[in-house]
Structure formats: structure tokens, C-alpha cells
Design an enzyme around this catalytic site. Structure first.
Site, PDB file in Angstrom:
ATOM      1  N   SER A 220       0.837  -1.196   0.000  1.00  9.43           N
ATOM      2  CA  SER A 220       0.000   0.000   0.000  1.00  9.43           C
ATOM      3  C   SER A 220       0.880   1.256   0.000  1.00  9.43           C
ATOM      4  O   SER A 220       1.658   1.472  -0.921  1.00  9.43           O
ATOM      5  CB  SER A 220      -0.960  -0.031   1.191  1.00  9.43           C
ATOM      6  N   GLU A 342      -9.193  -5.524  -4.112  1.00 11.66           N
ATOM      7  CA  GLU A 342      -8.569  -4.506  -3.261  1.00 11.66           C
ATOM      8  C   GLU A 342      -9.565  -3.773  -2.361  1.00 11.66           C
ATOM      9  O   GLU A 342      -9.401  -3.677  -1.153  1.00 11.66           O
ATOM     10  CB  GLU A 342      -7.860  -3.442  -4.124  1.00 11.66           C
ATOM     11  N   HIS A 442      -7.335  -5.993   0.015  1.00 14.68           N
ATOM     12  CA  HIS A 442      -6.161  -5.184   0.317  1.00 14.68           C
ATOM     13  C   HIS A 442      -5.561  -5.634   1.645  1.00 14.68           C
ATOM     14  O   HIS A 442      -6.281  -5.844   2.606  1.00 14.68           O
ATOM     15  CB  HIS A 442      -6.604  -3.720   0.405  1.00 14.68           C
TER      16      HIS A 442
END
Length: 535
Positions: A220, A342, A442
């Protein structure tokens, strides 16, 4: 006493007599660094050094390397993290430049690959001391040296005050090269990472690491920081391989937008961007600045104020992946990865997002996929491509394609055009947590790469399937750190990304190599410009 008891006792005494006592040197390994000796401890057979200070962080100014000290530094607990809001579980301080090291052998007898991890949390939060980032299992399994790091975040690392200061010093007549106190304020957080990598270069051999084989990897925001470093001259030569997980930075913050954000932030503090305001913000209590992070973002129009790397013409002279892949990093092998779902990690916490109707989507989609495309076209396209998808499935798929995956595609394509060796993956394995509705969300790769599926709260759970995926991911990243190729015997042939094939490894219980997966989704969103928060 019976004879058997006597013999048993003698045997026990004999065994005790031949046991070699563990010396303090073995239990508390000590390494000489350029700044002085540091002493760690052994955990799980791994020499561990926590909270090593690598620099000093004056507010809004470049980090300062440590002076030399003869005193032994006790590296036995994590250092403080950057100031941030909403994290009562970690200690915070502006004095936050610390790194952590896990190594199978804290000596220069062997040169192991170095895996330098940069945490996520956008540029706003996070900490290198998160239990998910504990490097014990990864270091032991891969015979590698693992490093995690803390650096300045949000306004402490990225508040752009340089233009206001320049105006006060004469505007157009003030040189960009003038060494003013706030000249680097918009990129101090990146400069901290540069200093930490310089520390690794200068000292890691004493911990059994190879300073000429440093792999940076991050998830990220950590991946975005890496993408930015790949275009930053000051970071050139500090790392030799790069891997990003669900983190891309195509464009940095423009200086105009950065000024708007800085001005809005100062206004929340009751200050103006004048001499008095700039003087005051450098001296206000830390907590006052943390509280002001709730300032609404004046560019995006919603959410808290965004802070990130700035195209300041001082540290950063170009956007990370616009208009092309940075030439200074063409020679660096790179992994670019994303997860298939995600935004289930961002938006899956709201139960209502799993109960959407088709009528809900035209209004729900645009704020979340963050690009200017007709939502009716998006919905119609997905319904034709995937007739069995529910409205909620389309919501998560389309927001993932427009908001997260698109940036990864741009980076991979630009590197392919330049002939830069790039390996792309798509994480397809869904977590069984919450009945599987979170999918391949994610952050799912973090416990897999670190082999920390057993850590409390790991999104993967610790099922046999999760452990199998941890083998696949950790072995892939270890192989890449060691050789510059992610190929392992458990994977089909992993070809570098090229155009028009767009080779992508689909990471699942049974990995597969695919050409241009989700091609119609890619084509749908590539017809409009990709916009990141900074721009």
C-alpha cells in the site's frame, strides 16, 4: 535407592555436565555500527535488534545522521512511531527514526540478501513495529536479513511550506537552491527513508547482510513510497530490487495542490502562511498538529487532508511514473502486485455495501473509483462481462479496477515500454475470514510474505490453505531478493511483463500464468485519465 534410579541419576548428571552453557555473547549479540555498538537479543534462533536509532528528525527539516557514540545501544524494544491520529496502541513521537533488524547470524561471516520493508498506511499512519511485520519467521525460513523502519508521516513528513517561505524571502528573486530551513519540508518523510537505507548500506554487513543486495518491499503506502524513490535522484543506488504490493504512485502531489493543503492545515491551527504563521507551526506542541490532521482536504473535497510526496523541484524533480518509467530505475528488477478485490479492504467494513441494488450503483461508484467515467457505462459493461455478479460484486470489482489496479497497470506498462524487467502478479486467493465475503482484499499479502498467518488478527487466518499461500508468497519474495527473479519450483514459468501480452501470475492455491487477465476491465478504465489523491 534402587540401582535403576542411581543409573538414571548418573546419566542425568553426565548429560548436564556436557551441555555447553549459552554465553551472554550468544544470548545478546552485539554489532559495531558506524555510530557505535548496538546490542540485541535472540528470539526463535534469530538475532533480533529492535528500535535502532538511525537519525534525528528536526521538525520540517531533513533528518540528521547520528553522531558517533562509544556507549552500547540496547536494541531490545521497538522505538516510537511517527505522530498520527487514531493509533492508541503505539507510542508516538517526533523522535521516530528507528529501524528493526532480524538476522540468522549477526556477524559478517556471510552476506545474506537484505529485505527492507516499508509499512503501509498511505503517508498518514502506520508503524514498522506492527506484529504482522515481525521478521523472525521470514529471516529464519529464507536465510535473509529483514529490516523494518519508522519514518515521519503526514504533516511531519510531507507538509509543503517551501513556497510560502520562498515568497517571504523574495519570491521570484529567491533561488530554489537557497538552503532555507523549510526548503525540504514537503519530502522529509522520503528523506528519512533515504537515510535509513544509507544506514543499511553502511552497517548491514555487521548483521550478516549484503549491502550490495538490498531489496525494498512494501504494501500500500509502502509500495507508493518505493515507486517515488525509484524516481528520486537522492535514492539512486540505495537499493537493488523493488517489490510493491497494492501500492503505486503514478503521480506525486503537485506543488500547487500541496500549497492549498498546507494553507488549509495552517488555517485549522488558526495560522496564516506568513512569517508569524511559519514560525508558529514550527514550535506548536506535537499534539496540536496531530489534532489538525482532521482538516478537510481542499482538493478532493472530502476526507482528511492528504499529505504525500511533492514535486518540489528540490528532492523530487519528476512524477514517479509520469510521463514514463524513470530511467534511473530501469536496471532494477521489480515486482508489481495487486489483489483482485482490493477495495473490499477499504469498503468491506460497511455491511450496507454487501446489500446494494442496481439502482444504488450510479451514485455509489464515482466517489470510490475516483476517475471521471460514466457509471452507467461501467455498470452495463460489468453486467455484460459477468452476468452472475451481484450489484455489490460489481461495486467492489469496479472500484478496484478504477482506483487501485489501474495505477499498477500504468507502472507495469511504462516499464515494459522501457524494457525494464518487471514481474506482475494478481493475488486471487480469498481469505476464509467472515465466511469468505472479503475475498482477495487489500493487505492480504502481508501475513503471507512474512509467514505470520498465526499472528493474532491476521486477515488470512491460519488455516492449512493460508499456510500454503504463505509458502508460495514468502518463497517468491525470498527468491526475488536473492536472484532478482521471483521464480520458484512451486510456480509455473513466470515471464516478465511485456506488451501486448501483459503476463501476470495469478497467485492462488494453484498458481497460473495468464496473459492480460481482466482485459475488458482494463480497457474500460484506460479510456479516462488516472487520478491519484496528490494530483
Amino acid at each position: 535407592m534402587h540401582r535403576r534410579q542411581i543409573l538414571t541419576g548418573v546419566s542425568a548428571l553426565s548429560a548436564a555436565a556436557i551441555v555447553t552453557p549459552v554465553s551472554a555473547k550468544d544470548r545478546y549479540p552485539r554489532v559495531a555500527t558506524r555510530a557505535g555498538p548496538v546490542e540485541g537479543f535472540v528470539k526463535g534462533g534469530i538475532s533480533t535488534f529492535l528500535g535502532i536509532r538511525y537519525g534525528i528528525a528536526p521538525r520540517f527539516q531533513p533528518p540528521i545522521p547520528l553522531p558517533v557514540s562509544k556507549q552500547v545501544y540496547k536494541a531490545d524494544h521497538y522505538g516510537l512511531s511517527s505522530p498520527q491520529s487514531g493509533r492508541a496502541d503505539i507510542g508516538i513521537s517526533e523522535d521516530c527514526l528507528f529501524l528493526n533488524i532480524w538476522t540468522p547470524d549477526a556477524s559478517p561471516r556471510k552476506k545474506r540478501p537484505v529485505m527492507f520493508y516499508i509499512h503501509g498506511g498511505a503517508y498518514n499512519g502506520g508503524s514498522g513495529s506492527d506484529p504482522l511485520y515481525d521478521g523472525t519467521n521470514l529471516a529464519a525460513h529464507g536465510d535473509v536479513v529483514v529490516v523494518t523502519v519508522n519514518h515521519r508521516l503526514n504533516v511531519f513528513g510531507y507538509l509543503y511550506l517551501a513556497r510560502f517561505e520562498r515568497l517571504l524571502r523574495g519570491g521570484a528573486n529567491a533561488s530554489l537552491l537557497e538552503h532555507t530551513p523549510l526548503r525540504f519540508s514537503g519530502n522529509c518523510g522520503q528523506m528519512d527513508l533515504h537515510l535509513a537505507l544509507s544506514w543499511v548500506r553502511d552497517n548491514i554487513s555487521g548483521f550478516g547482510g549484503d549491502p550490495d543486495n538490498v531489496m525494498v518491499f512494501g504494501q500500500s503506502g509502502g509500495g507508493a513510497k518505493i515507486a517515488t524513490m525509484m524516481a528520486t535522484p537522492a535514492a539512486k543506488g540505495l537499493f537493488h530490487r523493488a517489490a510493491t504490493m497494492s501500492g503505486q504512485q503514478v503521480t506525486a502531489s503537485g506543488p500547487g495542490n500541496a500549497c492549498l493543503r498546507a494553507e488549509a492545515f495552517l488555517k485549522t491551527l488558526g495560522l496564516k502562511p506568513d512569517a508569524d504563521g511559519l514560525a508558529a507551526v514550527q514550535n506548536l506542541p506535537m499534539q496540536a498538529l496531530v489534532d489538525a490532521l482532521k482538516t478537510p482536504d481542499p482538493v478532493i473535497g472530502k476526507g482528511n487532508v492528504y499529505m504525500g510526496p511533492v514535486l518540489d523541484e528540490t528532492i523530487l524533480f519528476r512524477h514517479p511514473f509520469y510521463p514514463d518509467a524513470p530511467a534511473q530505475s530501469h536496471h532494477i528488477p521489480m515486482i508489481i502486485g495487486n489483489t483482485k478485490g482490493e477495495t473490499r479492504g477499504f469498503l468491506g467494513g460497511n455491511p450496507k455495501n454487501f446489500e446494494l441494488s442496481w439502482d444504488d450503483l450510479p451514485n455509489k461508484l464515482p466517489p470510490e473509483y475516483r476517475v471521471d467515467i460514466d457509471p452507467y457505462l461501467v455498470v452495463d459493461t460489468y453486467r455484460k462481462l459477468y452476468p452472475t455478479m451481484s450489484p455489490s460484486d460489481v461495486f467492489f470489482a469496479a472500484t478496484t479496477a478504477g482506483r487501485s489496479w489501474r495505477g499498477a497497470i500504468i507502472e507495469a506498462e511504462e516499464r515494459a515500454k522501457a524494457g525494464a524487467k518487471t514481474f506482475v502478479y494478481q493475488e486471487n486467493w480469498p481469505t476464509p475470514k467472515d465466511g469468505g465475503r472479503l475475498g482477495a482484499l487489500h493487505t492480504i499479502e502481508i501475513p503471507l510474505v512474512f509467514r505470520n498467518t498465526g499472528v493474532e488478527g491476521a486477515i488470512t487466518t491460519n488455516t492449512p490453505e493460508a499456510q500454503h499461500m504463505a509458502d508460495l508468497f514468502s518463497d517468491t519474495f525470498i527468491a526475488f531478493a536473492r536472484t532478482g527473479s521471483p521464480q520458484t519450483t512451486a510456480l509455473p514459468e513466470w515471464k516478465p511483463y511485456s506488451l501486448p501480452n501483459r503476463e501476470t501470475m495469478l497467485m492462488d492455491l494453484k498458481p497460473e500464468m495468464a496473459n492480460d487477465p481482466r482485459s475488458e476491465e482494463r480497457k474500460l478504465f484506460e479510456k479516462v485519465p488516472f487520478i491519484q489523491q496528490g494530483t
